[in-house]
Write a protein that holds these residues in place. Structure first.
Motif, PDB file in Angstrom:
ATOM      1  N   LYS A  75       6.076  19.833  -1.471  1.00 44.26           N
ATOM      2  CA  LYS A  75       7.137  19.601  -2.447  1.00 44.26           C
ATOM      3  C   LYS A  75       8.399  20.377  -2.115  1.00 44.26           C
ATOM      4  CE  LYS A  75       4.254  18.424  -6.455  1.00 44.26           C
ATOM      5  NZ  LYS A  75       3.820  18.836  -7.826  1.00 44.26           N
ATOM      6  N   ARG A  95       7.774  14.755  -2.410  1.00 42.34           N
ATOM      7  CA  ARG A  95       8.787  14.362  -3.387  1.00 42.34           C
ATOM      8  C   ARG A  95      10.056  13.835  -2.718  1.00 42.34           C
ATOM      9  NH1 ARG A  95       9.972  18.938  -7.530  1.00 42.34           N
ATOM     10  NH2 ARG A  95       7.757  18.492  -7.922  1.00 42.34           N
ATOM     11  N   GLU A  98       9.485  10.351  -1.513  1.00 38.79           N
ATOM     12  CA  GLU A  98       9.465   9.437  -2.663  1.00 38.79           C
ATOM     13  C   GLU A  98      10.870   8.975  -3.011  1.00 38.79           C
ATOM     14  OE1 GLU A  98       7.607  11.174  -6.012  1.00 38.79           O
ATOM     15  OE2 GLU A  98       5.579  11.171  -5.172  1.00 38.79           O
ATOM     16  N   GLN A  99      11.817   9.922  -3.030  1.00 40.41           N
ATOM     17  CA  GLN A  99      13.190   9.585  -3.379  1.00 40.41           C
ATOM     18  C   GLN A  99      13.852   8.759  -2.281  1.00 40.41           C
ATOM     19  OE1 GLN A  99      14.909  13.431  -4.067  1.00 40.41           O
ATOM     20  NE2 GLN A  99      13.899  13.712  -6.053  1.00 40.41           N
ATOM     21  N   ASN A 102      11.926   5.351  -2.244  1.00 39.07           N
ATOM     22  CA  ASN A 102      11.673   4.766  -3.569  1.00 39.07           C
ATOM     23  C   ASN A 102      10.195   4.374  -3.700  1.00 39.07           C
ATOM     24  OD1 ASN A 102      12.301   3.905  -6.159  1.00 39.07           O
ATOM     25  ND2 ASN A 102      12.888   1.852  -5.484  1.00 39.07           N
ATOM     26  N   ARG A 104       7.710   5.866  -5.698  1.00 37.67           N
ATOM     27  CA  ARG A 104       7.173   6.696  -6.773  1.00 37.67           C
ATOM     28  C   ARG A 104       5.787   6.230  -7.229  1.00 37.67           C
ATOM     29  NH1 ARG A 104      11.506   9.734  -7.850  1.00 37.67           N
ATOM     30  NH2 ARG A 104      13.564   8.837  -7.473  1.00 37.67           N
ATOM     31  N   ASP A 105       5.379   5.012  -6.839  1.00 38.01           N
ATOM     32  CA  ASP A 105       4.066   4.498  -7.250  1.00 38.01           C
ATOM     33  C   ASP A 105       3.083   4.458  -6.080  1.00 38.01           C
ATOM     34  OD1 ASP A 105       5.346   2.556  -5.799  1.00 38.01           O
ATOM     35  OD2 ASP A 105       4.769   0.887  -7.116  1.00 38.01           O
ATOM     36  N   TRP A 106       3.355   5.258  -5.038  1.00 33.07           N
ATOM     37  CA  TRP A 106       2.515   5.182  -3.840  1.00 33.07           C
ATOM     38  C   TRP A 106       1.062   5.547  -4.123  1.00 33.07           C
ATOM     39  CZ3 TRP A 106      -0.067   9.524  -2.246  1.00 33.07           C
ATOM     40  CH2 TRP A 106       0.372  10.739  -2.771  1.00 33.07           C
TER      41      TRP A 106
END
Length: 418
Positions: A75, A95, A98-99, A102, A104-106
């Motif tokens: 993180k 994190r 993720e951004q 995109n 965020r639902d991995w």
């Protein structure tokens, strides 16, 4: 222990894990001889099970703590980190990644790295034409990222998966684009005053505005030479900017080598004549057409011929062409001073000029770099050979046009002479 708790009987069972004593389990009873007889084996078995349970609990706690530490480290990493299995299915994303992606639902939706929409973009270069980094660059939405990867190796040296690192280089890419636009804008601004300077100087030298004295003519010749040098330098900057900005359109078509050579050589013949240099053309009549962009081929040949003229003070320049398998090779050989081994490795590097050459006509160090980049855009290659004190040969190899390509009109063979 018996005095404190009032036990009359104690049974101590060692806790053994993988052949090592890791502790002791103590059984106590207020009655005397409570553990004699059949109870002892049962209690020993209970001790063994307790050892296993306690050991597993310690391992779980240790693994949980290590996992928490790894998650905290991931993180805190500024770069994006993606961990995939052998099939490149995404198993872990930090994190930052993720951004960037995109994703965020991995952890809910199973995704494969190959399905991530990545658009390849040219690698940024510095002003000398060198890659700023050896990593591949990709466009992700509004971001530009460099991507590197490394395999995850198990204890038995087997590949378990892959770790992919994403580094955001959007700021660097923006600076590079601004630099390229600046060079292009300044180059175009410099062209504006150069055009009338060169044009009016030519009118004066031709006598359209009255006769000139010898001193006036010599002065104007210097003005014209310097103006042409500046114009060539500006044109080279514009070409470099176009290549870097990926705005240079290459449209390969069949090109007749003789026509291309004559077209590039015609405006330069007077300059060769003024220096007393002979031009020798050795181009076979049956030479096949090459596959190249017409305008870019003109730039390539003009740079090679002009380079030979600039650095040859006496003698000749020979232009030879030959069919070499899938390629047509064009050699430009001069009788100049040659190039030392120390200079040779930097010959096609931007802004590099041969040391020790004091010719007033020496270029800005961009011509040969442009030649190599344009030749490679045609699917060919460029190289040079040189002997110090004897001269140099600059060569390019261009692909032969396919038989089904458009027919190139051949000029009359009787016109093919130097």
């Amino acid at each position: 222990l018996s005095d404190v708790a009032g036990f009359q009987s104690l049974l101590l069972t060692p806790l053994v894990v993988q052949g090592m004593v890791v502790g002791v389990l103590i059984f106590g009873n207020s009655a005397a001889n409570a553990f004699a007889g059949v109870n002892e084996p049962t209690l020993m078995a209970t001790g063994n099970m307790a050892a296993s349970v306690l050991y597993n609990a310690v391992l779980f706690d240790r693994v949980h703590n290590e996992a928490s530490e790894r998650e905290a480290i991931l993180k805190s990493i500024a770069d994006g980190v993606v961990v995939c299995d052998q099939q490149r299915n995404i198993m872990l994303v930090n994190r930052t990644a993720e951004q960037m992606l995109n994703l965020r639902d991995w952890h809910i939706v199973r995704r494969n790295w190959n399905a991530i929409p990545l658009e390849r973009v040219p690698v940024a270069k510095d002003m000398f034409g060198n890659d700023i980094a050896n990593l591949e660059h990709y466009q992700i939405g509004e971001r530009v990222v460099s991507i590197s990867s490394a395999p995850v190796i198990g204890e038995d040296d087997s590949v378990l998966g892959e770790v992919i690192i994403l580094h955001d280089v959007s700021a660097e890419a923006a600076v590079d684009r601004a630099k390229t636009r600046f060079i292009e804008r300044v180059s175009h601004e410099l062209r504006t005053p150069l055009t009338p300077i060169c044009g009016h100087t030519e009118l004066l030298l031709r006598g359209y505005l009255g006769p000139l004295s010898t001193e006036q003519r010599e002065t104007l010749e210097v003005v014209r030479m310097r103006g042409e040098q500046m114009r060539d330098l500006v044109n080279n900057f514009v070409m470099i900017a176009s290549i870097e900005a990926n705005t240079l359109i290459t449209e390969p078509e069949p090109q007749d080598v003789w026509v291309a050579v004559e077209s590039a050589l015609a405006p330069m013949r007077n300059a060769f004549l003024k220096k007393g240099l002979d031009i020798i053309l050795d181009i076979p009549d049956a030479l096949p057409a090459v596959r190249a962009d017409r305008q870019q081929l003109q730039v390539i040949l003009t740079q090679l011929f002009d380079n030979a003229r600039r650095y040859t003070q006496q003698g000749r320049v020979t232009i030879h062409a030959s069919h070499q398998g899938e390629f047509v090779q064009i050699d430009v050989t001069d009788t100049g001073p040659g190039i030392s081994d120390e200079e040779f490795s930097q010959l096609f590097t931007r802004f590099h000029r041969v040391e020790g050459n004091t010719s007033p006509e020496r270029g800005g160090g961009l011509g040969l770099a442009i030649v190599r980049q344009l030749v490679e855009r045609q699917g060919g290659r460029a190289w040079a050979e040189s002997t110090l004190g004897e001269g140099s040969t600059f060569s390019i190899a261009l692909l032969v046009a396919h038989e089904h390509a458009d027919i190139v009109a051949e000029p009359n063979n009787s016109e093919r002479s130097a």
